[in-house]
Design an enzyme around this catalytic site. Structure first.
Site, PDB file in Angstrom:
ATOM      1  N   ARG A 236     -27.814 -16.272   7.926  1.00 55.28           N
ATOM      2  CA  ARG A 236     -29.090 -15.734   7.437  1.00 55.28           C
ATOM      3  C   ARG A 236     -30.073 -16.895   7.286  1.00 55.28           C
ATOM      4  O   ARG A 236     -29.665 -18.043   7.063  1.00 55.28           O
ATOM      5  CB  ARG A 236     -28.890 -15.060   6.074  1.00 55.28           C
ATOM      6  CG  ARG A 236     -28.114 -13.751   6.174  1.00 55.28           C
ATOM      7  CD  ARG A 236     -28.954 -12.633   6.775  1.00 55.28           C
ATOM      8  NE  ARG A 236     -28.278 -11.346   6.735  1.00 55.28           N
ATOM      9  CZ  ARG A 236     -27.711 -10.758   7.783  1.00 55.28           C
ATOM     10  NH1 ARG A 236     -27.711 -11.345   8.969  1.00 55.28           N
ATOM     11  NH2 ARG A 236     -27.147  -9.568   7.664  1.00 55.28           N
ATOM     12  N   HIS A 284     -33.444 -13.180  15.818  1.00 55.29           N
ATOM     13  CA  HIS A 284     -32.375 -12.417  15.134  1.00 55.29           C
ATOM     14  C   HIS A 284     -31.724 -11.415  16.101  1.00 55.29           C
ATOM     15  O   HIS A 284     -31.620 -10.215  15.801  1.00 55.29           O
ATOM     16  CB  HIS A 284     -32.917 -11.704  13.886  1.00 55.29           C
ATOM     17  CG  HIS A 284     -31.845 -11.462  12.863  1.00 55.29           C
ATOM     18  ND1 HIS A 284     -32.026 -11.617  11.521  1.00 55.29           N
ATOM     19  CD2 HIS A 284     -30.552 -11.063  13.010  1.00 55.29           C
ATOM     20  CE1 HIS A 284     -30.908 -11.323  10.867  1.00 55.29           C
ATOM     21  NE2 HIS A 284     -29.985 -10.979  11.759  1.00 55.29           N
TER      22      HIS A 284
HETATM   23  P1  NAP Z   1     -16.873 -11.961   6.736  1.00 50.63           P
HETATM   24  O1  NAP Z   1     -15.828 -11.342   7.576  1.00 50.63           O
HETATM   25  O2  NAP Z   1     -17.084 -11.454   5.350  1.00 50.63           O
HETATM   26  O3  NAP Z   1     -16.577 -13.530   6.691  1.00 50.63           O
HETATM   27  C1  NAP Z   1     -17.246 -14.395   5.824  1.00 50.63           C
HETATM   28  C2  NAP Z   1     -16.562 -15.758   5.870  1.00 50.63           C
HETATM   29  O4  NAP Z   1     -17.317 -16.675   5.060  1.00 50.63           O
HETATM   30  C3  NAP Z   1     -15.134 -15.732   5.316  1.00 50.63           C
HETATM   31  O5  NAP Z   1     -14.319 -16.600   6.051  1.00 50.63           O
HETATM   32  C4  NAP Z   1     -15.329 -16.279   3.895  1.00 50.63           C
HETATM   33  O6  NAP Z   1     -14.189 -16.929   3.369  1.00 50.63           O
HETATM   34  C5  NAP Z   1     -16.422 -17.284   4.138  1.00 50.63           C
HETATM   35  N1  NAP Z   1     -17.131 -17.607   2.892  1.00 50.63           N
HETATM   36  C6  NAP Z   1     -17.825 -16.773   2.099  1.00 50.63           C
HETATM   37  N2  NAP Z   1     -18.313 -17.437   1.029  1.00 50.63           N
HETATM   38  C7  NAP Z   1     -17.891 -18.717   1.153  1.00 50.63           C
HETATM   39  C8  NAP Z   1     -18.039 -19.881   0.388  1.00 50.63           C
HETATM   40  N3  NAP Z   1     -18.724 -19.879  -0.765  1.00 50.63           N
HETATM   41  N4  NAP Z   1     -17.451 -21.020   0.814  1.00 50.63           N
HETATM   42  C9  NAP Z   1     -16.730 -21.045   1.966  1.00 50.63           C
HETATM   43  N5  NAP Z   1     -16.558 -19.976   2.760  1.00 50.63           N
HETATM   44  C10 NAP Z   1     -17.129 -18.826   2.353  1.00 50.63           C
HETATM   45  O7  NAP Z   1     -18.306 -11.858   7.445  1.00 50.63           O
HETATM   46  P2  NAP Z   1     -18.619 -11.645   9.003  1.00 50.63           P
HETATM   47  O8  NAP Z   1     -18.473 -10.226   9.380  1.00 50.63           O
HETATM   48  O9  NAP Z   1     -17.870 -12.673   9.791  1.00 50.63           O
HETATM   49  O10 NAP Z   1     -20.197 -11.969   9.015  1.00 50.63           O
HETATM   50  C11 NAP Z   1     -20.676 -13.234   8.567  1.00 50.63           C
HETATM   51  C12 NAP Z   1     -22.198 -13.223   8.485  1.00 50.63           C
HETATM   52  O11 NAP Z   1     -22.765 -13.273   9.785  1.00 50.63           O
HETATM   53  C13 NAP Z   1     -22.836 -11.965   7.891  1.00 50.63           C
HETATM   54  O12 NAP Z   1     -22.764 -11.940   6.479  1.00 50.63           O
HETATM   55  C14 NAP Z   1     -24.262 -12.089   8.373  1.00 50.63           C
HETATM   56  O13 NAP Z   1     -24.999 -12.878   7.449  1.00 50.63           O
HETATM   57  C15 NAP Z   1     -24.120 -12.869   9.690  1.00 50.63           C
HETATM   58  N6  NAP Z   1     -24.462 -12.030  10.857  1.00 50.63           N
HETATM   59  C16 NAP Z   1     -25.529 -12.383  11.625  1.00 50.63           C
HETATM   60  C17 NAP Z   1     -25.856 -11.646  12.748  1.00 50.63           C
HETATM   61  C18 NAP Z   1     -26.972 -12.050  13.649  1.00 50.63           C
HETATM   62  O14 NAP Z   1     -27.299 -11.302  14.592  1.00 50.63           O
HETATM   63  N7  NAP Z   1     -27.563 -13.208  13.471  1.00 50.63           N
HETATM   64  C19 NAP Z   1     -25.111 -10.504  13.078  1.00 50.63           C
HETATM   65  C20 NAP Z   1     -24.023 -10.162  12.280  1.00 50.63           C
HETATM   66  C21 NAP Z   1     -23.701 -10.937  11.166  1.00 50.63           C
HETATM   67  P3  NAP Z   1     -12.801 -16.113   3.119  1.00 50.63           P
HETATM   68  O15 NAP Z   1     -12.243 -15.866   4.513  1.00 50.63           O
HETATM   69  O16 NAP Z   1     -11.976 -17.053   2.338  1.00 50.63           O
HETATM   70  O17 NAP Z   1     -13.188 -14.847   2.402  1.00 50.63           O
END
Ligand code: NAP
Length: 321
Positions: A236, A284
């Site tokens: 983000r 985005h």
């Molecule tokens: P997810 O499955 O919830 O994975 C989040 C990861 O971040 C997990 O490995 C989590 O650790 C880690 N994390 C969270 N807080 C942390 C912290 N304080 N310190 C270290 N690691 C931390 O999410 P996802 O589905 O992969 O999506 C990730 C993000 O991508 C979304 O939230 C969104 O912001 C972004 N996104 C962007 C687009 C775009 O088009 N640009 C599209 C889709 C998503 P754990 O494994 O230990 O829980």
């Protein structure tokens, strides 16, 4: 999928966004469930009939006025735009989209972003236009380490894809990961962050936006990367302290940035990132989810909740993702 409830009522779903025209999503909901009672835009009707809302930046205060609400569904993987509403009814399950199509799009974008910089592909666009046969230096991917901050659903998919094309990959998460794919090294928690960063020739941000990760990409973090690192932000906009980026590029601490998300979207026309040859801006678009997938996951979750079962991909609001 939610067809009718035990009283024969069709699902009543509202599509809410304070920033986007959501008609495209309405088409998908009507295709997924032709009899649906769908509420959109200004025409929400009686709020006490709405059972589920699917949201992208919903208007604040509105969900609190829906007494029969069973489900709040984000139309994205991220959910930070929903608890930004201080009146969010936090007892109602909040779910996010998890989808293989979304992961495939993100893998493609991140591999492209890594390769275009590492292989100097933008120079070929220029040399091709100028009819110049000109090689850029080729450094084996084996010598270019890619780090992914956020080794979740999307981060792990990208890690596997990058490892498959020869990059040594490392990932950083909150909790320790077991059984990582071949070629992927795991780091976790604040204690291992510096060690993780020291081995990122490219750093990819795929964290969720939470109180802990807001402003994660700042001058102090850039200083811990190898000199001349490439930054890719597909998380983000508010992960990045925008004011810290160009000074780090000027100083040579970073060599380039590929950015897909911004604090203000669309990026304002006078924003200093536009036109900076070291910064590649994309609007985005790293990945998208098919609208029919969003409709089906919402209706499936509503069906589960009507039957007293847990919905899929429920977010832990205390953790923030
Ligand atoms: P997810 O499955 O919830 O994975 C989040 C990861 O971040 C997990 O490995 C989590 O650790 C880690 N994390 C969270 N807080 C942390 C912290 N304080 N310190 C270290 N690691 C931390 O999410 P996802 O589905 O992969 O999506 C990730 C993000 O991508 C979304 O939230 C969104 O912001 C972004 N996104 C962007 C687009 C775009 O088009 N640009 C599209 C889709 C998503 P754990 O494994 O230990 O829980």
């Amino acid at each position: 999928m939610a067809s009718t409830d035990d009283k024969g009522r069709a699902p009543c779903v509202a599509i809410l966004s304070a920033v986007l025209d959501m008609e495209y999503l309405a088409v998908a909901f009507r295709e997924a469930h032709p009899g649906i009672d769908l509420r959109l835009g200004e025409e929400l009707g009686a709020l006490d009939q709405i059972e589920a809302v699917v949201c992208w930046f919903p208007p604040h205060g509105l969900l609190a006025r829906m007494p029969k609400l069973r489900l709040v569904q984000s139309l994205a993987a991220g959910i930070e735009h929903i608890p930004a509403d201080a009146e969010l009814p936090r007892q109602v399950p909040l779910c996010r989209i998890v989808d293989t199509g979304m992961a495939a799009g993100m893998k493609a974008y991140v591999c492209w972003a890594v390769v275009q910089q590492h292989r100097g592909m933008r120079a070929y666009v220029a040399s091709s236009a100028a009819r110049r046969w000109e090689e850029q230096p080729i450094v084996s991917p084996r010598h270019h380490r890619v780090g992914i901050a956020g080794l979740g659903t999307l981060g792990m998919a990208c890690a596997e894809a990058l490892a498959a094309i020869g990059y040594p990959v490392r990932g950083w998460s909150r909790s320790a990961k077991e059984a990582l794919p071949a070629g992927v090294e795991g780091f976790h928690g604040a204690a291992q962050l510096d060690e993780f960063l020291s081995g990122c020739d490219t750093l990819v941000c795929l964290l969720p936006l939470t109180a802990e990760t807001h402003g994660f990409l700042d001058a102090a973090l850039f200083a811990k990367l190898p000199r001349g690192a490439h930054l890719i932000n597909v998380g983000r906009g508010d992960h990045l302290v925008e004011a810290d980026l160009q000074p780090a590029l000027d100083a040579g601490q970073l060599s380039a940035a590929t950015l897909d998300a911004f604090s203000q979207e669309p990026l304002p026309p006078d924003h200093p990132f536009w036109g900076d040859p070291r910064i590649l801006v994309t609007p985005h678009i790293a990945t998208r989810t098919d609208s029919l997938v969003i409709a089906r996951q919402t209706l499936d979750n509503l069906a589960s909740l009507r039957q007293g079962r847990r919905p899929a991909n429920q977010v832990d609001l205390a953790r923030g993702y």
